[in-house]
Design a protein around this motif. Structure first.
Motif, PDB file in Angstrom:
ATOM      1  N   ASP A  83      39.565  31.929  40.885  1.00 20.86           N
ATOM      2  CA  ASP A  83      40.313  32.039  39.630  1.00 20.86           C
ATOM      3  C   ASP A  83      41.728  32.524  39.912  1.00 20.86           C
ATOM      4  O   ASP A  83      41.965  33.241  40.879  1.00 20.86           O
ATOM      5  CB  ASP A  83      39.627  33.039  38.683  1.00 20.86           C
ATOM      6  CG  ASP A  83      38.377  32.449  38.060  1.00 20.86           C
ATOM      7  OD1 ASP A  83      38.260  31.216  38.013  1.00 20.86           O
ATOM      8  OD2 ASP A  83      37.505  33.229  37.629  1.00 20.86           O
TER       9      ASP A  83
ATOM     10  N   THR B 115      37.333  34.458  44.140  1.00 19.25           N
ATOM     11  CA  THR B 115      36.651  33.945  42.939  1.00 19.25           C
ATOM     12  C   THR B 115      37.023  32.507  42.612  1.00 19.25           C
ATOM     13  O   THR B 115      36.330  31.866  41.837  1.00 19.25           O
ATOM     14  CB  THR B 115      37.023  34.798  41.711  1.00 19.25           C
ATOM     15  OG1 THR B 115      38.441  34.672  41.514  1.00 19.25           O
ATOM     16  CG2 THR B 115      36.668  36.258  41.903  1.00 19.25           C
TER      17      THR B 115
ATOM     18  N   THR C 233      24.879  28.028  41.739  1.00 20.09           N
ATOM     19  CA  THR C 233      26.084  27.760  40.951  1.00 20.09           C
ATOM     20  C   THR C 233      26.015  26.293  40.528  1.00 20.09           C
ATOM     21  O   THR C 233      25.384  25.484  41.215  1.00 20.09           O
ATOM     22  CB  THR C 233      27.363  27.983  41.779  1.00 20.09           C
ATOM     23  OG1 THR C 233      27.327  27.064  42.874  1.00 20.09           O
ATOM     24  CG2 THR C 233      27.456  29.379  42.311  1.00 20.09           C
ATOM     25  N   SER C 234      26.675  25.964  39.438  1.00 23.18           N
ATOM     26  CA  SER C 234      26.466  24.609  38.903  1.00 23.18           C
ATOM     27  C   SER C 234      27.087  23.532  39.792  1.00 23.18           C
ATOM     28  O   SER C 234      26.839  22.360  39.581  1.00 23.18           O
ATOM     29  CB  SER C 234      26.936  24.508  37.460  1.00 23.18           C
ATOM     30  OG  SER C 234      28.038  25.318  37.251  1.00 23.18           O
TER      31      SER C 234
ATOM     32  N   HIS D 102      20.828  30.756  33.299  1.00 26.98           N
ATOM     33  CA  HIS D 102      22.239  30.851  33.668  1.00 26.98           C
ATOM     34  C   HIS D 102      22.562  32.301  34.030  1.00 26.98           C
ATOM     35  O   HIS D 102      22.763  33.142  33.157  1.00 26.98           O
ATOM     36  CB  HIS D 102      23.128  30.357  32.530  1.00 26.98           C
ATOM     37  CG  HIS D 102      24.578  30.291  32.914  1.00 26.98           C
ATOM     38  ND1 HIS D 102      25.603  30.449  32.029  1.00 26.98           N
ATOM     39  CD2 HIS D 102      25.169  30.101  34.119  1.00 26.98           C
ATOM     40  CE1 HIS D 102      26.762  30.358  32.653  1.00 26.98           C
ATOM     41  NE2 HIS D 102      26.516  30.147  33.930  1.00 26.98           N
TER      42      HIS D 102
ATOM     43  N   HIS E  50      35.330  40.335  24.984  1.00 29.58           N
ATOM     44  CA  HIS E  50      35.586  39.231  25.901  1.00 29.58           C
ATOM     45  C   HIS E  50      35.214  39.716  27.304  1.00 29.58           C
ATOM     46  O   HIS E  50      35.630  40.793  27.713  1.00 29.58           O
ATOM     47  CB  HIS E  50      37.073  38.872  25.816  1.00 29.58           C
ATOM     48  CG  HIS E  50      37.421  37.556  26.414  1.00 29.58           C
ATOM     49  ND1 HIS E  50      38.696  37.155  26.656  1.00 29.58           N
ATOM     50  CD2 HIS E  50      36.633  36.533  26.815  1.00 29.58           C
ATOM     51  CE1 HIS E  50      38.694  35.948  27.181  1.00 29.58           C
ATOM     52  NE2 HIS E  50      37.451  35.547  27.290  1.00 29.58           N
TER      53      HIS E  50
ATOM     54  N   GLY F 187      32.122  33.426  30.250  1.00 37.36           N
ATOM     55  CA  GLY F 187      31.679  32.185  30.898  1.00 37.36           C
ATOM     56  C   GLY F 187      32.792  31.179  30.937  1.00 37.36           C
ATOM     57  O   GLY F 187      32.912  30.393  31.863  1.00 37.36           O
TER      58      GLY F 187
HETATM   59  P1  ADP Z   1      29.963  27.778  37.512  1.00 38.39           P
HETATM   60  O1  ADP Z   1      30.365  27.346  36.134  1.00 38.39           O
HETATM   61  O2  ADP Z   1      30.969  27.473  38.590  1.00 38.39           O
HETATM   62  O3  ADP Z   1      28.560  27.571  37.899  1.00 38.39           O
HETATM   63  P2  ADP Z   1      29.857  30.418  36.605  1.00 38.39           P
HETATM   64  O4  ADP Z   1      29.050  30.075  35.432  1.00 38.39           O
HETATM   65  O5  ADP Z   1      29.478  31.517  37.460  1.00 38.39           O
HETATM   66  O6  ADP Z   1      29.994  29.282  37.563  1.00 38.39           O
HETATM   67  O7  ADP Z   1      31.339  30.519  36.126  1.00 38.39           O
HETATM   68  C1  ADP Z   1      32.271  31.371  36.667  1.00 38.39           C
HETATM   69  C2  ADP Z   1      33.651  30.980  36.256  1.00 38.39           C
HETATM   70  O8  ADP Z   1      33.752  30.829  34.848  1.00 38.39           O
HETATM   71  C3  ADP Z   1      34.688  32.001  36.614  1.00 38.39           C
HETATM   72  O9  ADP Z   1      35.064  31.923  37.951  1.00 38.39           O
HETATM   73  C4  ADP Z   1      35.805  31.641  35.659  1.00 38.39           C
HETATM   74  O10 ADP Z   1      36.567  30.551  36.120  1.00 38.39           O
HETATM   75  C5  ADP Z   1      35.073  31.193  34.432  1.00 38.39           C
HETATM   76  N1  ADP Z   1      35.001  32.288  33.461  1.00 38.39           N
HETATM   77  C6  ADP Z   1      33.990  33.112  33.231  1.00 38.39           C
HETATM   78  N2  ADP Z   1      34.287  33.959  32.224  1.00 38.39           N
HETATM   79  C7  ADP Z   1      35.527  33.653  31.816  1.00 38.39           C
HETATM   80  C8  ADP Z   1      36.417  34.158  30.800  1.00 38.39           C
HETATM   81  N3  ADP Z   1      36.060  35.123  29.988  1.00 38.39           N
HETATM   82  N4  ADP Z   1      37.630  33.590  30.697  1.00 38.39           N
HETATM   83  C9  ADP Z   1      38.015  32.587  31.500  1.00 38.39           C
HETATM   84  N5  ADP Z   1      37.232  32.061  32.445  1.00 38.39           N
HETATM   85  C10 ADP Z   1      36.001  32.584  32.605  1.00 38.39           C
END
Ligand code: ADP
Length: 550
Positions: free
Chosen positions: A426, A424, A194-195, A240, A333, A312
């Motif tokens: 979120d 998550t 994860t980033s 990614h 989406h 994303g």
């Molecule tokens: P990170 O950026 O932490 O490395 P990811 O690329 O796995 O991790 O990103 C996951 C996060 O991106 C989710 O938990 C959420 O917050 C956000 N995310 C992904 N898709 C959506 C979306 N369609 N709408 C809103 N947020 C999103």
């Protein structure tokens, strides 16, 4: 891993492990002439077929064996979307080793940290990233050799990198006879960190089984909807979350695949879309900005592009509308995360929505969508109590499923599950038809007077203003309300708008107390390694910002 009891009467179906190698075997056997097209780092266009890819992946598997790579060994890549990277996807995982895709946009220090943490044995890289390799090579303790993904004549003449090998030379020396081994489908297949916007990056370790199940599910019509009639261009990088599984689902379905390589600017992408008759694409919202700006400025149209998955981060409704209405491109989406391989939900309408008025359909499509079979989700309060699906109660989003992590690689971060569910991070609402809507990441939510303000809605409204290119909303300290929203805006080139006009723009669109207290204009917003807006950086910049209401 949880062990389940066996029934005294087991089914009489063949026991065949779900392995990544079966995907390329299938693609070779049933779609031998389907094309894989790549814009190479060298700039030219390379094309070959699934059969060719299978042959070279087997040569790579033989080469890795000769290098002493055994099952479970991690082999890293630092590469763009391209055919050689695809060969690594199959040659490495297919032979039982673990493909570790590293994000080259990370800081070299983080690249070295990740390579050491993963204990990578070899690292394959595109020549673009030679400077990164030169910076990190000496710090990568476990790496025995670096493999440059290029022809002999492109190899650097005087490199100081120890044990630098040429990919083409390496595989040319090998036979294309190789039997993909059979092994337990729960074996690790690939690794993606994860980033790490907070703390050190943590590894999501996928298995062959999770990858195959995710491939089946992601190809479903209400998910990515990939078929043998599609030409797929993944803009989302293979570093990614495995390009959202597309390198696997194209082999499963027989779709043609087109790789953009390093050329992700609007012009290069548009040309490739048109030349190769791309029907389907996928990426984070920021990548579409460049393409849409180019197409808009040059008054172009798409001749074959029909559908795109955007996820994303939240896809601004304005972008969705532009793609749909101005260019006839359907936008799906989707929501997911690295820990979920990544797909969790995707947004399409139900049959009963067919006759809804256009605005109601649009409102539905702006959400993140319904769970894809395999993923289960729920929202809970801070005590873990499940909350109702009424479209307005928001809570912490938890998920589970066979392609969701049950912990991180090397148990980094300890026990992460909450009663078998993955938190998550979120915050979301779910409506009575099971449509998920993400209101925010819990760390981005603005806490104003004990109430929460979701920043996604505020940003979506801002980018719907014709003069706004990008917007980010953050919470800034406020003596009375704890935090109040500050909107940071990047204007479209040549466009103008004032603070007051933007604040005015919120009127009637949102509860009054959600309206940002102030607006600042910026030249650009900081983006992370996966193209997402870095809210924590913005928060840092404006930490001491004095709101006019404070
Ligand atoms: P990170 O950026 O932490 O490395 P990811 O690329 O796995 O991790 O990103 C996951 C996060 O991106 C989710 O938990 C959420 O917050 C956000 N995310 C992904 N898709 C959506 C979306 N369609 N709408 C809103 N947020 C999103």
């Amino acid at each position: 891993m949880v062990q389940y009891p066996q029934s005294p009467l087991m089914g009489r179906m063949m026991s065949q492990p779900l392995l990544i190698s079966s995907l390329i075997h299938h693609a070779d056997r049933y779609y031998p002439t389907t094309e894989i097209v790549s814009r190479r780092v060298e700039g030219d266009i390379h094309r070959y077929t699934y059969r060719d890819c299978h042959r070279r992946s087997r040569q790579l598997a033989n080469a890795l064996k000769k290098l002493g790579v055994v099952m479970g060994d991690r082999i890293a890549t630092l590469a763009w979307n391209g055919y050689r990277h695809l060969e690594a996807y199959y040659g490495v995982s297919g032979s039982g080793a673990v493909l570790h895709t590293i994000n080259p946009r990370l800081h070299p220090e983080q690249v070295a940290y990740i390579a050491n943490h993963a204990e990578d044995q070899y690292l394959m890289f595109d020549m673009t990233f030679l400077p990164v390799i030169e910076a990190v090579a000496a710090h990568c303790k476990t790496i025995k050799g670096f493999i440059a993904l290029c022809d002999r004549d492109r190899m650097p003449a005087d490199s100081k990198i120890a044990n630098l090998m040429c990919y083409e030379e390496l595989i040319a020396a090998e036979s294309d006879q190789y039997e993909w081994p059979l092994f337990d489908e729960n074996s690790a297949s690939s690794l993606c960190y994860t980033s790490g916007t907070t703390g050190n990056p943590k590894g999501a370790l996928y298995s062959h089984r999770s990858t195959l199940l995710h491939s089946y599910a992601s190809a479903l019509p209400d998910a990515l909807n990939v078929s043998a009639r599609d030409v797929v261009l993944p803009v989302v990088p293979m570093f990614h979350v495995n390009a959202w599984g597309l390198p696997y689902s194209v082999m499963l379905t027989g779709a043609k695949i087109v790789f953009p390589g390093p050329a992700l600017d609007g012009k290069s992408l548009y040309e490739l879309f048109e030349q190769e008759k791309v029907t389907f694409s996928a990426g984070v919202p920021t990548v579409w900005l460049g393409l849409l700006t180019y197409v808009g400025q040059n008054k172009l149209t798409f001749s074959s592009f029909k559908r795109t998955v955007i996820g994303g981060s939240a896809c601004p409704p304005a972008m969705m509308k532009t793609l749909r209405h101005d260019y006839g491109v359907e936008v799906v989406h989707a929501w997911g995360m690295t820990e979920m391989s990544p797909l969790g939900t995707s947004c399409t309408l139900l049959a009963k929505h067919e006759n809804l008025p256009e605005e109601q359909k649009q409102a539905k499509l702006e959400k993140q969508g319904r769970a894809i079979f395999g993923v289960d989700m729920k929202i809970v309060d801070d005590d873990g109590k499940e909350l109702p699906w009424d479209g307005k109660t928001y809570g912490n989003l938890l998920v589970k499923g066979p392609w969701v992590v049950d912990g991180y690689f090397k148990s980094e971060g300890g026990d992460v599950l909450e009663n078998g569910w993955f938190p998550t991070g979120d915050v979301a609402v779910i409506d009575d038809e099971g449509y998920l809507q993400i209101t925010d990441r819990s760390k981005d939510v603005i806490k104003s007077g004990g109430e929460w303000i979701g920043t996604i809605d505020l940003e979506n409204i801002a980018v719907a203003h014709p003069a706004v290119l990008q917007a980010a909303c953050i919470g800034v300290a406020h003596p009375k309300w704890d935090e109040r929203p500050l909107l940071v805006v990047v204007k479209k080139p040549g466009a103008d708008v004032s603070k007051e006009e933007l604040i005015q723009f919120y009127e009637g669109k949102i509860a009054k107390w959600w309206t940002p207290d102030d607006v600042v204009f910026a030249e650009a917003l900081p983006l992370g390694a996966t193209g997402k807006i870095l809210k924590n950086k913005i928060r840092e910049t404006y930490r001491d910002y004095k709101l006019p209401t404070a």
